[in-house]
Design a protein around this motif. Sequence first.
Motif, PDB file in Angstrom:
ATOM      1  N   LEU A 105      45.228 -16.896  -8.255  1.00  0.00           N
ATOM      2  CA  LEU A 105      44.336 -16.816  -9.399  1.00  0.00           C
ATOM      3  C   LEU A 105      44.084 -15.374  -9.815  1.00  0.00           C
ATOM      4  N   TYR A 106      43.968 -14.530  -8.832  1.00  0.00           N
ATOM      5  CA  TYR A 106      43.636 -13.142  -9.129  1.00  0.00           C
ATOM      6  C   TYR A 106      44.854 -12.398  -9.647  1.00  0.00           C
ATOM      7  N   GLU A 107      45.986 -12.681  -9.013  1.00  0.00           N
ATOM      8  CA  GLU A 107      47.173 -11.899  -9.341  1.00  0.00           C
ATOM      9  C   GLU A 107      47.977 -12.489 -10.489  1.00  0.00           C
ATOM     10  N   SER A 108      47.940 -13.788 -10.696  1.00  0.00           N
ATOM     11  CA  SER A 108      48.691 -14.376 -11.799  1.00  0.00           C
ATOM     12  C   SER A 108      47.810 -15.323 -12.590  1.00  0.00           C
ATOM     13  N   PRO A 109      46.823 -14.779 -13.304  1.00  0.00           N
ATOM     14  CA  PRO A 109      45.926 -15.660 -14.051  1.00  0.00           C
ATOM     15  C   PRO A 109      46.706 -16.409 -15.135  1.00  0.00           C
ATOM     16  N   ALA A 110      46.426 -17.704 -15.258  1.00  0.00           N
ATOM     17  CA  ALA A 110      47.169 -18.522 -16.207  1.00  0.00           C
ATOM     18  C   ALA A 110      46.697 -18.305 -17.634  1.00  0.00           C
ATOM     19  N   SER A 111      45.467 -17.805 -17.778  1.00  0.00           N
ATOM     20  CA  SER A 111      44.964 -17.631 -19.133  1.00  0.00           C
ATOM     21  C   SER A 111      44.011 -16.447 -19.173  1.00  0.00           C
ATOM     22  N   GLU A 112      43.686 -16.047 -20.383  1.00  0.00           N
ATOM     23  CA  GLU A 112      42.711 -14.959 -20.549  1.00  0.00           C
ATOM     24  C   GLU A 112      41.379 -15.356 -19.922  1.00  0.00           C
ATOM     25  N   PHE A 113      41.046 -16.648 -20.074  1.00  0.00           N
ATOM     26  CA  PHE A 113      39.777 -17.125 -19.519  1.00  0.00           C
ATOM     27  C   PHE A 113      39.720 -16.883 -18.013  1.00  0.00           C
ATOM     28  N   ILE A 114      40.821 -17.249 -17.333  1.00  0.00           N
ATOM     29  CA  ILE A 114      40.854 -17.065 -15.881  1.00  0.00           C
ATOM     30  C   ILE A 114      40.776 -15.581 -15.532  1.00  0.00           C
ATOM     31  N   ALA A 115      41.560 -14.807 -16.252  1.00  0.00           N
ATOM     32  CA  ALA A 115      41.594 -13.386 -15.951  1.00  0.00           C
ATOM     33  C   ALA A 115      40.212 -12.775 -16.068  1.00  0.00           C
ATOM     34  N   ASP A 116      39.482 -13.230 -17.087  1.00  0.00           N
ATOM     35  CA  ASP A 116      38.153 -12.672 -17.296  1.00  0.00           C
ATOM     36  C   ASP A 116      37.144 -13.249 -16.310  1.00  0.00           C
ATOM     37  N   GLY A 143      46.112  -2.959 -10.195  1.00  0.00           N
ATOM     38  CA  GLY A 143      45.033  -3.707 -10.842  1.00  0.00           C
ATOM     39  C   GLY A 143      45.471  -4.374 -12.122  1.00  0.00           C
ATOM     40  N   LEU A 144      46.793  -4.459 -12.330  1.00  0.00           N
ATOM     41  CA  LEU A 144      47.282  -5.094 -13.555  1.00  0.00           C
ATOM     42  C   LEU A 144      47.908  -6.447 -13.217  1.00  0.00           C
ATOM     43  N   ALA A 145      47.690  -7.430 -14.097  1.00  0.00           N
ATOM     44  CA  ALA A 145      48.283  -8.745 -13.862  1.00  0.00           C
ATOM     45  C   ALA A 145      48.708  -9.334 -15.191  1.00  0.00           C
ATOM     46  N   LEU A 146      49.928  -9.852 -15.230  1.00  0.00           N
ATOM     47  CA  LEU A 146      50.403 -10.523 -16.440  1.00  0.00           C
ATOM     48  C   LEU A 146      49.721 -11.876 -16.560  1.00  0.00           C
ATOM     49  N   ILE A 147      49.314 -12.194 -17.782  1.00  0.00           N
ATOM     50  CA  ILE A 147      48.625 -13.465 -18.002  1.00  0.00           C
ATOM     51  C   ILE A 147      49.620 -14.510 -18.462  1.00  0.00           C
ATOM     52  N   GLY A 148      49.397 -15.750 -18.070  1.00  0.00           N
ATOM     53  CA  GLY A 148      50.193 -16.859 -18.591  1.00  0.00           C
ATOM     54  C   GLY A 148      51.487 -17.078 -17.840  1.00  0.00           C
TER      55      GLY A 148
END
Lengths: 353, 736
Positions: free
Chosen positions: A224-235, A345-350
């Motif tokens: 979840l932290y490293e590969s958030p599926a959406s902007e919502f998760i990332a935030d 600290g960077l993760a690609l979303i989606g």
Amino acid sequence: MTHSKFGQVRFENVGKNYGDFTAIPDLNLTIEPGQLVTLLGPSGCGKTTTLRMIAGLETPTSGRIMIGGDDVTRLPPNERDVSMVFQSYALFPHMSVLENVKYGLESSGFKDAEDLALKGLDLVGLREKAPRLPSELSGGQQQRVAVARALVLEPQVLLLDEPLSNLDARLRRLVRTEIREIQQRLDFTAVYVTHDQEEALAVSDRIVVMRDGLVEQDGTPYELYESPASEFIADFIGEANILDCDISSVNADTANVLVGGKGFDLRSRNHSIGKGKLAARANSIKLSRDVNGGPAGKIKSAAYLGDHFQYEVMSDLGLLFVIDNHTDELLENGTSVGIDFDARGLALIGGKK
Amino acid sequence: MKNENRRLDLALICGVLGLFILPWFHIRSGFFGGEWVLDLLSKERYWPGFFQLFLGKLQLLPVFALVGAAGYLRLKSEPGHRGKLIAIIGALGLFWMVLEGLSIGLRGWNWSLLEATFGRVDGQPAFGAGAVLLALTFTTFISFGLAEKGALKGDAIVLTAVSLLILLVATFVFYPILSMFAGAFQDFRGNFTTEGVMRNITDPQIWKLNCLVGGSCGIAWRTMFLAIATAAGSTLLGLAFALIVTRTQMPFRKSLRTLSILPIITPPFVIGLSLTLMLGRTGFVTEAIEAATGLELGRWIYGLPGIWIAQMLSFTPISFLVLVGVVEGISPSLEEASQTMRSGRWRTFRKVSLPLMAPGLANAFLIGFIESMADFGNPMVLGGNGGVLSTEIFFAVVGAQSDPSRAAVLAIILLGFTLSAFFAQRMWLGKRNFATVTGKGDGGRYAKLPRRIAIPVGTIVALWSLFTIAVYGLILFGGFVKVWGLDHSVTLAHYITAFSISFENGFAFTGVAWNSFWTTMWIALAAAPLTAAVGILSAWLIVRQDFPGKSAFEFGLMMSFAIPGTVIGISYILAFNLPPLQMTGTALILIFCFVFRNMPVGVRGGVAAMSQLDKNLDEASLTLGANSARTLKKVILPLLRPAIQAALVYSFVRAITSISAVIFLVSAKYNMATAYVVGLVENGEYGVAIAYSSVLIFVMITVILGFQLLVGERKLRRPENTQKSPAQGKLKEAAA
């Protein structure tokens, strides 16, 4: 009942309406035996409804719920092999601590209810409080009694509804470790509801993030932290700045990504080349006084929080929220700054699974 | 899955018991008396339903068929599949029993249309023990069937409670009211006619408005004007008392609170009697004034002015109780906020406090209005020639003219007034419900009343309190004088007449009052736990369970609060005098009357108490493996103990003091104290009546004080477990 399914919880096309309002449209979810799974999400996302449906306190409008391989959809709560720790603890105020812990054992007709109850109290280290009334205990002790009361029944599944929300921050950290430790030691299935992402990350084998009754993402804390599926998760999982980026090339499980003119290799989940979004954690953004061609911005607000500084930066990439742990020198409002990133600290979303 | 079969077996056993063992029809000498067992063989009437079939009562055939069908399903089908069918069987069974019960009366078909269609049929007596058991069996079929279908989380206990309560409320609240409407359209033989309704509804005695031009008005208008005047007066006085108690430093203001206990313990005629002694033609105040001024005051107290004063005395304490809660409920910080915004006390009071009290004032007004409409005792004593609706109804039934149709029409008019007031208030309230009690700790102090209000209001309150004390003092005194107004020598004769005991031929209660006194006590004792049980159970269902039709159920319960006792009395007579349910003249009808008349109070108390209990407590108990019955027994009821005790005491006391409904339902065998006192008053035996009333007041005070001691003791044992609102408060709440 096959033993391999003991402690398993399955939702099959479960829907729940309250009149016209649809709380859960269509939920499919399997919780594996022995895991601690957290249902996480903002208030009103359906996580508590989901938990209460496992307990039998709400009846689904459609679909099936299976516990340990048996269909329990229409079974009343008292006939299900689950027990629950409530947010308010719900200790019976007119019964002593021992009576509270004994209560469920007596309901189920255990002969040695008293011994089992005392053992349960040992588990949470409160045997000497047995004759007290709940109102004579501190908040943390009451919480532990509630856990003991649920645990002594040795249910297939233990449900915890925001069990720590009435404790102060320090106690919360202590008790959550304790709950996790007991869960791993006794190896039972636990479903844990919280809206606190830090708590979720700390205790879970698996996190199910819910939003508007739908599962937004379902995975290990790391995923979840490293590969958030959406902007919502990332935030939602560890506040992040959502930035536009260009994916220039893709390998097996990494992608080369351009953001603000700089390139990084990031974990990818079958992303395709082209426009993308990435999450930049607040502490991965580095600010410096020298502006040298890269992305740049101006400090909009600055705050000193003891162990770190907190900035809002108006930049070429948008408004950025930045945490700076180097507390030597505070950057004043209006200072022009150069911006750089720490790839960790960077993760690609989606992307697709 | 065994559970489903076990409880269904139990229901089936009840069904078989009701059909094959217990007498199906009503037994005049009383089922519980047991005398019928001796005559069982000789009297066909007493035979169980099965044998009644062979006596030609073919209307029971469907009942057998349905129970048989349920038994077949039990044996041949699994719980998962048969639920719907069993529920349908239950519903059909109830429907059929209602249908045949209402269609076939003592002398055959109740309606000539049916006779023309189906030919003659033998009459049948009212339902007896067997039939009642069957009705209950069918009700449990409905609940068990629905439970197997998974309704209400498959909770058979809750479903049974819900359906039983609905059955009871339908039988003892709605069926009597409907019977009353039907009664208005029947003549003596029970044939349909509009003659009585037309004659009565257009009767100038009811509707004329001559008082506007100097004549006298019809009863309906008189009753309404009186009710408005009483409601307005008692609300204003109640507000004055509430303000003085909460917002001034007036001496003795704390003891004003004890006034609020008075209306609960005052038998209905006492105030009227006392006013007569004071202000009647030979009253001592009247005589003093006449002696001093030479004026002839006459009989002004008999009539609306007298009733008005008596009702103000009776109902001001109730409105005070309501309004104290309202005035204390206004958060002081709102008033402090107003004052910091440059508004003086007077402006604050006018612009903030008063509007916030408006819903409470409306509530007090409504209570005053309904109480005045329903009041029977005061108009009975002070009405003179011109009565009000409630007394008029009584005389239409027992008087020389005995006209049930007229009584029904008058009762419908009375019910129309109170229900209109109830609905009007509901609609008005719907828009302005300010909850000012937030549950947050709220510092701050109540603003004191501005002087220019405090002084006149304080004066009124002081005078009215003195008047009340004088009235009650007279009651005690009046029992000890020979003949009030004529011979003031002190005597114990009245008490001896009423309560003498003799040791001559062994111990015996020889006083005239003993019979009704003991009847009253045991009926009140029997009704109290039932009232509390029904009330608390309803409250539990309303607060904790969700079932279809819940809001209608709740509304129906609350509405029964607006049905005057006189209307209940007359409707019970009309409903339970003839088959299918025949109970007039029994103790049972009195008990049921008390239960359903006092239940709304139990419900309100229970709802208030239960709303304070965290819902998670029930849920925790359920998830810990306890079923709803165990949850109720082990968790809810212990925590509701103060509310239950209050409901018990309240219904006990109310059963002693109630008159308006009871007066229609008493019989020679089961006479109640209040009804007996009416008789004494009608015969002019004021001394004995007052002596008897004083004893009743004393008994009730003893009960209430004993109850408070009991609760107080409990507090000492578990100081950490005290409830926020003490039982004393609950009792007062209940009284309101």
